[in-house]
Design an enzyme around this catalytic site. Structure first.
Site, PDB file in Angstrom:
ATOM      1  N   HIS A 223      31.059 -17.942  16.868  1.00  0.00           N
ATOM      2  CA  HIS A 223      32.148 -17.886  16.020  1.00  0.00           C
ATOM      3  C   HIS A 223      30.955 -17.344  15.068  1.00  0.00           C
ATOM      4  CE1 HIS A 223      34.002 -20.737  13.513  1.00  0.00           C
ATOM      5  NE2 HIS A 223      34.997 -21.315  14.038  1.00  0.00           N
TER       6      HIS A 223
ATOM      7  N   LEU B   6      35.029  -7.799  13.855  1.00  0.00           N
ATOM      8  CA  LEU B   6      35.424  -7.074  14.845  1.00  0.00           C
ATOM      9  C   LEU B   6      34.800  -6.299  15.942  1.00  0.00           C
ATOM     10  CD1 LEU B   6      39.248  -7.448  13.061  1.00  0.00           C
ATOM     11  CD2 LEU B   6      37.739  -9.203  15.058  1.00  0.00           C
TER      12      LEU B   6
ATOM     13  N   TRP C  51      31.816  -5.158  16.098  1.00  0.00           N
ATOM     14  CA  TRP C  51      30.204  -5.945  17.209  1.00  0.00           C
ATOM     15  C   TRP C  51      31.586  -6.932  17.997  1.00  0.00           C
ATOM     16  CZ3 TRP C  51      29.133 -11.375  18.464  1.00  0.00           C
ATOM     17  CH2 TRP C  51      27.852 -10.675  18.798  1.00  0.00           C
TER      18      TRP C  51
ATOM     19  N   CYS D 135      42.961 -17.924   9.972  1.00  0.00           N
ATOM     20  CA  CYS D 135      42.580 -18.417   9.135  1.00  0.00           C
ATOM     21  C   CYS D 135      43.206 -19.466   8.854  1.00  0.00           C
ATOM     22  CB  CYS D 135      43.528 -17.345   7.788  1.00  0.00           C
ATOM     23  SG  CYS D 135      45.040 -16.512   8.436  1.00  0.00           S
TER      24      CYS D 135
ATOM     25  N   LEU E 249      48.839 -15.881   9.180  1.00  0.00           N
ATOM     26  CA  LEU E 249      50.584 -15.480   8.732  1.00  0.00           C
ATOM     27  C   LEU E 249      49.687 -14.673   6.977  1.00  0.00           C
ATOM     28  CD1 LEU E 249      52.896 -18.350   7.661  1.00  0.00           C
ATOM     29  CD2 LEU E 249      53.503 -16.259   9.531  1.00  0.00           C
ATOM     30  N   GLY E 250      47.957 -14.419   7.005  1.00  0.00           N
ATOM     31  CA  GLY E 250      48.029 -13.422   6.161  1.00  0.00           C
ATOM     32  C   GLY E 250      46.663 -13.158   6.187  1.00  0.00           C
ATOM     33  N   ARG E 251      45.565 -13.564   5.840  1.00  0.00           N
ATOM     34  CA  ARG E 251      44.374 -12.947   5.993  1.00  0.00           C
ATOM     35  C   ARG E 251      44.179 -12.724   7.560  1.00  0.00           C
ATOM     36  NH1 ARG E 251      41.477 -18.738   2.870  1.00  0.00           N
ATOM     37  NH2 ARG E 251      43.462 -19.368   4.939  1.00  0.00           N
TER      38      ARG E 251
END
Length: 236
Positions: free
Chosen positions: A166, A190, A192, A205, A209-211
């Site tokens: 995490h 990502l 890695w 996120c 819908l965004g980040r």
């Protein structure tokens, strides 16, 4: 998943020069895309059905740990309305986030999943058992998690118990500049995760819908030669 063009693409990829050079150096060391796709593969986002937690007949998520049955739904509804109003105003995004329906996500590639925030440890069990997730990238800030009353530490503990990595790369919600500056580190995380090859990667996120879509697209753009240029309209 909502379209991320509403938050400033493709200009969101205009990262600082030193970050571009670092990414370019990484890419030169790559012999092939981590997804092992065939040459000249035309990437397209392939949505899968949205997955949600178990719903009761009323359509509200069943949560045995809920302590209040009268006040909490009202507070959650107020939070959702405030969040969706802000999202539509800041991102010009017509989509809405429904926290009360539980976690939702979409399989983007064979190894990449984009979705909303896990809300409880049981969501981590689902991602591990049903989707084979081995790595989670969280793009939320602390205040995002606190706003929805999510116990992030219990989720992190469950990830540790299930041997799921995490990682957090916080970016400010509804802020293209914060997102743009944070993309190099998020994409590096990502890369890695994919190089480890232990299982699928779940990037999220708050609403998904965004980040989170932005980080996924940035990875596919920088490392997998995905074309983000809009296609010319056949009617023009």
């Amino acid at each position: 998943m909502g379209t991320v063009s509403n938050i400033g693409f493709p200009s969101v990829f205009r990262v600082p020069l030193d970050s571009q050079q670092a990414l370019s150096k990484q890419m030169k060391n790559k012999s092939s895309c981590c997804f092992m796709v065939p040459p000249n593969h035309n990437y397209s986002i392939r949505p899968s059905p949205i997955r949600c937690n178990k719903l009761s007949e009323s359509g509200i998520e069943e949560n045995p740990t809920t302590t209040s049955t009268s006040k909490r739904p009202s507070k959650n509804k107020d939070r959702m309305e405030e969040y969706n109003i802000a999202m539509k105003r800041m991102m010009r995004n017509p989509y809405e986030y429904h926290h009360d329906l539980g976690m939702n996500y979409t399989l983007i590639t064979d190894n990449l999943i984009v979705g909303s925030q896990p809300q409880k440890p049981e969501d981590i069990d689902h991602l591990k058992k049903e989707e084979g997730v081995a790595y989670i990238l969280n793009l939320q800030q602390d205040k995002d998690v606190e706003y929805w009353g999510v116990d992030l530490q219990s989720i992190i503990r469950r990830c540790r118990e299930l041997e799921i990595s995490h990682t957090r790369r916080p970016a400010k919600d509804f802020d293209p500049d914060s997102l743009r500056n944070g993309l190099p580190k998020a994409v590096s995380s990502l890369d890695w995760a994919f190089s480890e090859g232990k299982g699928r990667v779940y990037v999220h996120c708050t609403a998904g819908l965004g980040r989170a879509p932005a980080a996924a697209i940035a990875y596919l753009f920088w490392f997998c030669d995905m074309n983000v240029s809009p296609k010319p309209s056949p009617y023009l």
